[in-house]
Design a protein around this motif. Sequence first.
Motif, PDB file in Angstrom:
ATOM      1  N   UNK A   7       0.812  -1.220   0.000  1.00 13.16           N
ATOM      2  CA  UNK A   7       0.000   0.000   0.000  1.00 13.16           C
ATOM      3  C   UNK A   7       0.846   1.271   0.000  1.00 13.16           C
ATOM      4  N   UNK A   8       1.902   1.295   0.786  1.00 11.18           N
ATOM      5  CA  UNK A   8       2.687   2.518   0.956  1.00 11.18           C
ATOM      6  C   UNK A   8       4.037   2.484   0.252  1.00 11.18           C
ATOM      7  N   UNK A   9       4.350   1.380  -0.396  1.00  8.38           N
ATOM      8  CA  UNK A   9       5.664   1.240  -1.022  1.00  8.38           C
ATOM      9  C   UNK A   9       5.950   2.293  -2.072  1.00  8.38           C
ATOM     10  N   UNK A  10       4.966   2.614  -2.897  1.00  8.52           N
ATOM     11  CA  UNK A  10       5.168   3.616  -3.934  1.00  8.52           C
ATOM     12  C   UNK A  10       5.486   4.981  -3.350  1.00  8.52           C
ATOM     13  N   UNK A  11       4.739   5.371  -2.334  1.00  8.80           N
ATOM     14  CA  UNK A  11       4.987   6.671  -1.687  1.00  8.80           C
ATOM     15  C   UNK A  11       6.328   6.670  -0.969  1.00  8.80           C
ATOM     16  N   UNK A  12       6.665   5.540  -0.349  1.00  6.73           N
ATOM     17  CA  UNK A  12       7.938   5.457   0.362  1.00  6.73           C
ATOM     18  C   UNK A  12       9.111   5.578  -0.600  1.00  6.73           C
ATOM     19  N   UNK A  20      13.345   8.629  -3.292  1.00  3.98           N
ATOM     20  CA  UNK A  20      13.909   9.136  -4.544  1.00  3.98           C
ATOM     21  C   UNK A  20      14.079  10.643  -4.519  1.00  3.98           C
ATOM     22  N   UNK A  21      13.102  11.346  -3.960  1.00  3.12           N
ATOM     23  CA  UNK A  21      13.215  12.799  -3.839  1.00  3.12           C
ATOM     24  C   UNK A  21      14.357  13.185  -2.906  1.00  3.12           C
ATOM     25  N   UNK A  22      14.490  12.459  -1.811  1.00  2.49           N
ATOM     26  CA  UNK A  22      15.583  12.735  -0.882  1.00  2.49           C
ATOM     27  C   UNK A  22      16.931  12.504  -1.554  1.00  2.49           C
ATOM     28  N   UNK A  23      17.055  11.411  -2.300  1.00  2.00           N
ATOM     29  CA  UNK A  23      18.312  11.096  -2.974  1.00  2.00           C
ATOM     30  C   UNK A  23      18.624  12.124  -4.047  1.00  2.00           C
ATOM     31  N   UNK A  24      17.616  12.532  -4.824  1.00  2.00           N
ATOM     32  CA  UNK A  24      17.820  13.547  -5.847  1.00  2.00           C
ATOM     33  C   UNK A  24      18.262  14.864  -5.223  1.00  2.00           C
ATOM     34  N   UNK A  25      17.618  15.241  -4.117  1.00  2.00           N
ATOM     35  CA  UNK A  25      18.003  16.454  -3.408  1.00  2.00           C
ATOM     36  C   UNK A  25      19.437  16.360  -2.897  1.00  2.00           C
ATOM     37  N   UNK A  26      19.808  15.199  -2.395  1.00  2.00           N
ATOM     38  CA  UNK A  26      21.161  14.993  -1.898  1.00  2.00           C
ATOM     39  C   UNK A  26      22.184  15.107  -3.020  1.00  2.00           C
TER      40      UNK A  26
END
Length: 89
Positions: free
Chosen positions: A64-69, A74-80
């Motif tokens: 249920x939450x895997x896609x959002x997780x 991915x957003x955190x990694x891209x920001x990093x």
Amino acid sequence: MSTGVIISLMRASIVEVIKLVAPVLGLALIVGLIVGILQATTSIQEQTLTFLPKLLVILIVLALLGGAMFSDLGQFTTNLFNRIPDFAK
């Protein structure tokens, strides 16, 4: 790279990890507690009985939450990665 930047990066990483694992571990803990209470009230002390309900709950939560997780990660990694040039200064 200053100490403040490193501390900020570590803090953000720890918060991200907590956000990702909290739903899975929280629900597994609740299910384990419920099964433990049922085992204590019925005097069934089978150790493998707690494994299957927890496994099913973890799989359901990840489904249920895997896609959002993964999107959040991915957003955190891209920001990093986008901040890497700032770290070199």
